[in-house]
Scaffold this motif. Structure first.
Motif, PDB file in Angstrom:
ATOM      1  N   ARG A   1       0.834  -1.203   0.000  1.00 48.72           N
ATOM      2  CA  ARG A   1       0.000   0.000   0.000  1.00 48.72           C
ATOM      3  C   ARG A   1       0.869   1.255   0.000  1.00 48.72           C
ATOM      4  O   ARG A   1       0.600   2.214  -0.732  1.00 48.72           O
ATOM      5  CB  ARG A   1      -0.927   0.007   1.211  1.00 48.72           C
ATOM      6  N   ALA A   2       1.916   1.242   0.817  1.00 48.45           N
ATOM      7  CA  ALA A   2       2.803   2.409   0.884  1.00 48.45           C
ATOM      8  C   ALA A   2       3.488   2.670  -0.460  1.00 48.45           C
ATOM      9  O   ALA A   2       3.775   3.827  -0.811  1.00 48.45           O
ATOM     10  CB  ALA A   2       3.849   2.203   1.977  1.00 48.45           C
ATOM     11  N   ALA A   3       3.722   1.587  -1.226  1.00 48.12           N
ATOM     12  CA  ALA A   3       4.387   1.731  -2.526  1.00 48.12           C
ATOM     13  C   ALA A   3       3.393   1.969  -3.659  1.00 48.12           C
ATOM     14  O   ALA A   3       3.804   2.087  -4.821  1.00 48.12           O
ATOM     15  CB  ALA A   3       5.204   0.474  -2.820  1.00 48.12           C
ATOM     16  N   GLY A   4       2.095   2.031  -3.336  1.00 50.13           N
ATOM     17  CA  GLY A   4       1.082   2.263  -4.348  1.00 50.13           C
ATOM     18  C   GLY A   4       0.793   1.073  -5.238  1.00 50.13           C
ATOM     19  O   GLY A   4       0.235   1.211  -6.326  1.00 50.13           O
ATOM     20  N   VAL A   5       1.139  -0.138  -4.756  1.00 55.32           N
ATOM     21  CA  VAL A   5       0.936  -1.347  -5.561  1.00 55.32           C
ATOM     22  C   VAL A   5      -0.505  -1.820  -5.490  1.00 55.32           C
ATOM     23  O   VAL A   5      -1.139  -2.114  -6.511  1.00 55.32           O
ATOM     24  CB  VAL A   5       1.884  -2.469  -5.091  1.00 55.32           C
TER      25      VAL A   5
ATOM     26  N   VAL B   1      10.079 -10.672  -3.914  1.00 52.20           N
ATOM     27  CA  VAL B   1      11.432 -11.241  -3.920  1.00 52.20           C
ATOM     28  C   VAL B   1      12.137 -10.926  -2.602  1.00 52.20           C
ATOM     29  O   VAL B   1      12.803 -11.789  -2.008  1.00 52.20           O
ATOM     30  CB  VAL B   1      12.240 -10.729  -5.114  1.00 52.20           C
ATOM     31  N   GLU B   2      11.994  -9.684  -2.116  1.00 48.75           N
ATOM     32  CA  GLU B   2      12.624  -9.316  -0.842  1.00 48.75           C
ATOM     33  C   GLU B   2      12.074 -10.153   0.302  1.00 48.75           C
ATOM     34  O   GLU B   2      12.816 -10.602   1.180  1.00 48.75           O
ATOM     35  CB  GLU B   2      12.397  -7.831  -0.567  1.00 48.75           C
ATOM     36  N   ARG B   3      10.767 -10.365   0.297  1.00 49.74           N
ATOM     37  CA  ARG B   3      10.164 -11.199   1.358  1.00 49.74           C
ATOM     38  C   ARG B   3      10.649 -12.640   1.260  1.00 49.74           C
ATOM     39  O   ARG B   3      10.955 -13.281   2.276  1.00 49.74           O
ATOM     40  CB  ARG B   3       8.649 -11.146   1.252  1.00 49.74           C
TER      41      ARG B   3
ATOM     42  N   VAL C   1       0.349 -10.451  -5.387  1.00 46.54           N
ATOM     43  CA  VAL C   1       0.757 -11.499  -6.325  1.00 46.54           C
ATOM     44  C   VAL C   1       0.200 -11.209  -7.723  1.00 46.54           C
ATOM     45  O   VAL C   1       0.903 -11.329  -8.734  1.00 46.54           O
ATOM     46  CB  VAL C   1       0.283 -12.878  -5.826  1.00 46.54           C
ATOM     47  N   ALA C   2      -1.075 -10.807  -7.776  1.00 44.77           N
ATOM     48  CA  ALA C   2      -1.698 -10.508  -9.073  1.00 44.77           C
ATOM     49  C   ALA C   2      -0.993  -9.341  -9.756  1.00 44.77           C
ATOM     50  O   ALA C   2      -0.765  -9.366 -10.969  1.00 44.77           O
ATOM     51  CB  ALA C   2      -3.180 -10.205  -8.877  1.00 44.77           C
ATOM     52  N   ALA C   3      -0.636  -8.318  -8.978  1.00 43.03           N
ATOM     53  CA  ALA C   3       0.075  -7.175  -9.564  1.00 43.03           C
ATOM     54  C   ALA C   3       1.432  -7.599 -10.107  1.00 43.03           C
ATOM     55  O   ALA C   3       1.847  -7.172 -11.201  1.00 43.03           O
ATOM     56  CB  ALA C   3       0.232  -6.079  -8.514  1.00 43.03           C
ATOM     57  N   ALA C   4       2.131  -8.449  -9.356  1.00 38.96           N
ATOM     58  CA  ALA C   4       3.433  -8.929  -9.818  1.00 38.96           C
ATOM     59  C   ALA C   4       3.288  -9.753 -11.092  1.00 38.96           C
ATOM     60  O   ALA C   4       4.084  -9.628 -12.035  1.00 38.96           O
ATOM     61  CB  ALA C   4       4.103  -9.749  -8.724  1.00 38.96           C
ATOM     62  N   ALA C   5       2.260 -10.596 -11.146  1.00 37.06           N
ATOM     63  CA  ALA C   5       2.041 -11.425 -12.329  1.00 37.06           C
ATOM     64  C   ALA C   5       1.684 -10.571 -13.547  1.00 37.06           C
ATOM     65  O   ALA C   5       1.976 -10.950 -14.692  1.00 37.06           O
ATOM     66  CB  ALA C   5       0.934 -12.437 -12.060  1.00 37.06           C
ATOM     67  N   ALA C   6       1.071  -9.409 -13.289  1.00 38.12           N
ATOM     68  CA  ALA C   6       0.689  -8.510 -14.397  1.00 38.12           C
ATOM     69  C   ALA C   6       1.838  -7.617 -14.844  1.00 38.12           C
ATOM     70  O   ALA C   6       1.673  -6.801 -15.746  1.00 38.12           O
ATOM     71  CB  ALA C   6      -0.505  -7.662 -13.969  1.00 38.12           C
ATOM     72  N   GLY C   7       3.004  -7.752 -14.189  1.00 38.36           N
ATOM     73  CA  GLY C   7       4.175  -7.013 -14.629  1.00 38.36           C
ATOM     74  C   GLY C   7       4.574  -5.840 -13.766  1.00 38.36           C
ATOM     75  O   GLY C   7       5.477  -5.077 -14.154  1.00 38.36           O
ATOM     76  N   ASP C   8       3.954  -5.678 -12.608  1.00 41.37           N
ATOM     77  CA  ASP C   8       4.319  -4.578 -11.712  1.00 41.37           C
ATOM     78  C   ASP C   8       5.673  -4.884 -11.072  1.00 41.37           C
ATOM     79  O   ASP C   8       5.799  -5.796 -10.257  1.00 41.37           O
ATOM     80  CB  ASP C   8       3.238  -4.405 -10.641  1.00 41.37           C
ATOM     81  N   ALA C   9       6.679  -4.098 -11.429  1.00 41.60           N
ATOM     82  CA  ALA C   9       8.041  -4.362 -10.960  1.00 41.60           C
ATOM     83  C   ALA C   9       8.181  -4.137  -9.459  1.00 41.60           C
ATOM     84  O   ALA C   9       8.951  -4.841  -8.789  1.00 41.60           O
ATOM     85  CB  ALA C   9       9.030  -3.475 -11.713  1.00 41.60           C
ATOM     86  N   VAL C  10       7.446  -3.183  -8.916  1.00 45.41           N
ATOM     87  CA  VAL C  10       7.531  -2.920  -7.475  1.00 45.41           C
ATOM     88  C   VAL C  10       6.932  -4.080  -6.692  1.00 45.41           C
ATOM     89  O   VAL C  10       7.502  -4.539  -5.687  1.00 45.41           O
ATOM     90  CB  VAL C  10       6.825  -1.597  -7.119  1.00 45.41           C
ATOM     91  N   ALA C  11       5.789  -4.583  -7.136  1.00 36.80           N
ATOM     92  CA  ALA C  11       5.180  -5.729  -6.479  1.00 36.80           C
ATOM     93  C   ALA C  11       6.124  -6.934  -6.517  1.00 36.80           C
ATOM     94  O   ALA C  11       6.292  -7.646  -5.520  1.00 36.80           O
ATOM     95  CB  ALA C  11       3.855  -6.084  -7.143  1.00 36.80           C
TER      96      ALA C  11
END
Length: 399
Positions: A285-289, A314-316, A299-309
């Protein structure tokens, strides 16, 4: 004939010992069929070391209980020799109920004897009151059974995070739900009329992995569960370590070097505070994802190509790998299974986790075998573990 001193020392094997031997042998036979079925009785005898007569007897008893069935057509090994009739698990007759109590919702499911999910639903918590949550779980199970005609329930398994006392069937403490000394087994047995068994979700999934997953055959298994709750379980030689009042695996408040997240215990940098899904969602939320408390939106945002998500996941995963590495150093298991949302779905998350755990042991670190049904399997595995350990305990009323 008069009794002698020697004769008084010789007595028949006690019936209890005979009963224990039968139960152990029946368990060995059923698990062999689980792993190899459909399989010939002669093969089961070879695999288990039991005599062919004993295997035949146990198969007959397990078939009478409705746990095994014979294949319809005889087979010949390699097309030659005397035909045999293979046996397999009867997956069409019985189910077990599975209940997993998470922080935002409860998963209710039915599983067959191979641990496959037959039906499930998620019940969002209107409030975390234990009585209300368990009542809705019982009603949810009844609704699933009503839609599964011809399936008979053998019992219910319940899995939850936090401190769960298996022997008493009690959730001793679940800090995020605010539960203290909740008699889960007693409540659900009263509401369902079925046998109920309760355990922590990390221990439940060790059982599921050893019965139905990638850890089958491993001599020692560590399971690390990273959700809203973070805990672990360790099994050696088919026995899960519980500790006094089942408190083993409580790793939520292990300190994380350099950790910055405040914990409800008053300290900063506890493992659960750093890795929990709540923390992941807050950072997203803080990163606007994603403006949500649901990690699957990240997870859905990452799968859709959101680099921040993707970076957050990956960090987690990398931080989870460091925790796994610490446990690896202490326990040295043959296999490590990690239930963590990023590692379950993205190769780069799994790679980061494995690298952080230690390159020398990377191949032994595996994601959960149940990425699409892990919570349902956790609940059902509690009951299925009991069944496969003592299949002769199946109630005649269930047949």
């Amino acid at each position: 004939m008069p009794r002698t001193a020697a004769s008084t020392l010789v007595s028949p094997v006690p019936r209890a010992a005979d009963s224990d031997r039968r139960r152990t042998s029946a368990s060995v036979v059923l698990r062999s069929v689980l792993e190899h079925g459909p399989v010939a009785r002669s093969t089961v005898a070879r695999l288990t070391g039991l005599s062919p007569a004993a295997v035949t007897e146990h198969c007959a008893r397990l078939a009478a209980l409705g746990l095994l069935r014979e294949e319809a057509a005889p087979r010949r090994s390699n097309g030659v020799g005397r035909p045999h009739v293979p046996v397999d698990l009867d997956t069409g007759r019985f189910v077990v109920g599975g209940v997993h109590v998470a922080v935002p919702y409860t998963t209710v499911a039915l599983l067959d004897l191979r641990g496959r999910v037959v039906a499930r639903c998620e019940l969002k918590h209107e409030r975390p009151d234990a009585g209300r949550v368990l009542a809705r779980a019982a009603d949810g199970l009844a609704a699933l059974l009503a839609r599964a005609p011809g399936r008979r329930p053998l019992g219910v398994g319940v899995a939850a995070g936090g401190w769960v006392d298996r022997d008493s069937g009690t959730v001793v403490e679940h800090e995020l739900l605010g539960w203290r000394e909740v008699p889960v087994r007693e409540v659900l047995e009263d509401r369902t009329g079925l046998p109920v068994h309760v355990d922590g979700h990390a221990r439940a999934l060790v059982g599921g992995e050893r019965l139905f997953g990638r850890a089958r055959g491993s001599r020692s298994v560590l399971h690390l569960f990273v959700g809203n709750m973070v805990d672990a379980a360790f099994a050696t030689n088919d026995e899960v370590h519980h500790g006094p009042r089942s408190q083993a695996g409580a790793i939520a408040h292990l300190p994380v070097p350099g950790g910055t997240e405040p914990c409800g215990c008053g300290r900063t940098g506890c493992l659960q505070a750093e890795l929990s899904e709540r923390t992941l969602c807050r950072r997203a939320r803080a990163a606007g994802v994603a403006d949500s408390d649901n990690p699957m939106h990240v997870v859905a945002a990452a799968a859709a190509g959101d680099a921040v998500a993707r970076r957050l996941l990956v960090e987690r995963a990398r931080a989870t790998g460091r925790a796994a590495g610490l446990l690896l150093d202490v326990l040295n298991p043959e296999t490590v299974v990690v239930t963590e949302v990023g590692a379950m779905r993205f190769d780069d998350c799994l790679s980061a986790l494995r690298e952080a755990a230690g390159k020398q042991r990377a191949a032994s670190v595996l994601p959960t075998s149940f990425p699409d049904s892990v919570l349902a399997v956790a609940g059902g595995s509690v009951m299925l573990d009991v069944l496969f350990r003592d299949p002769l305990s199946v109630s005649p009323e269930a047949i």
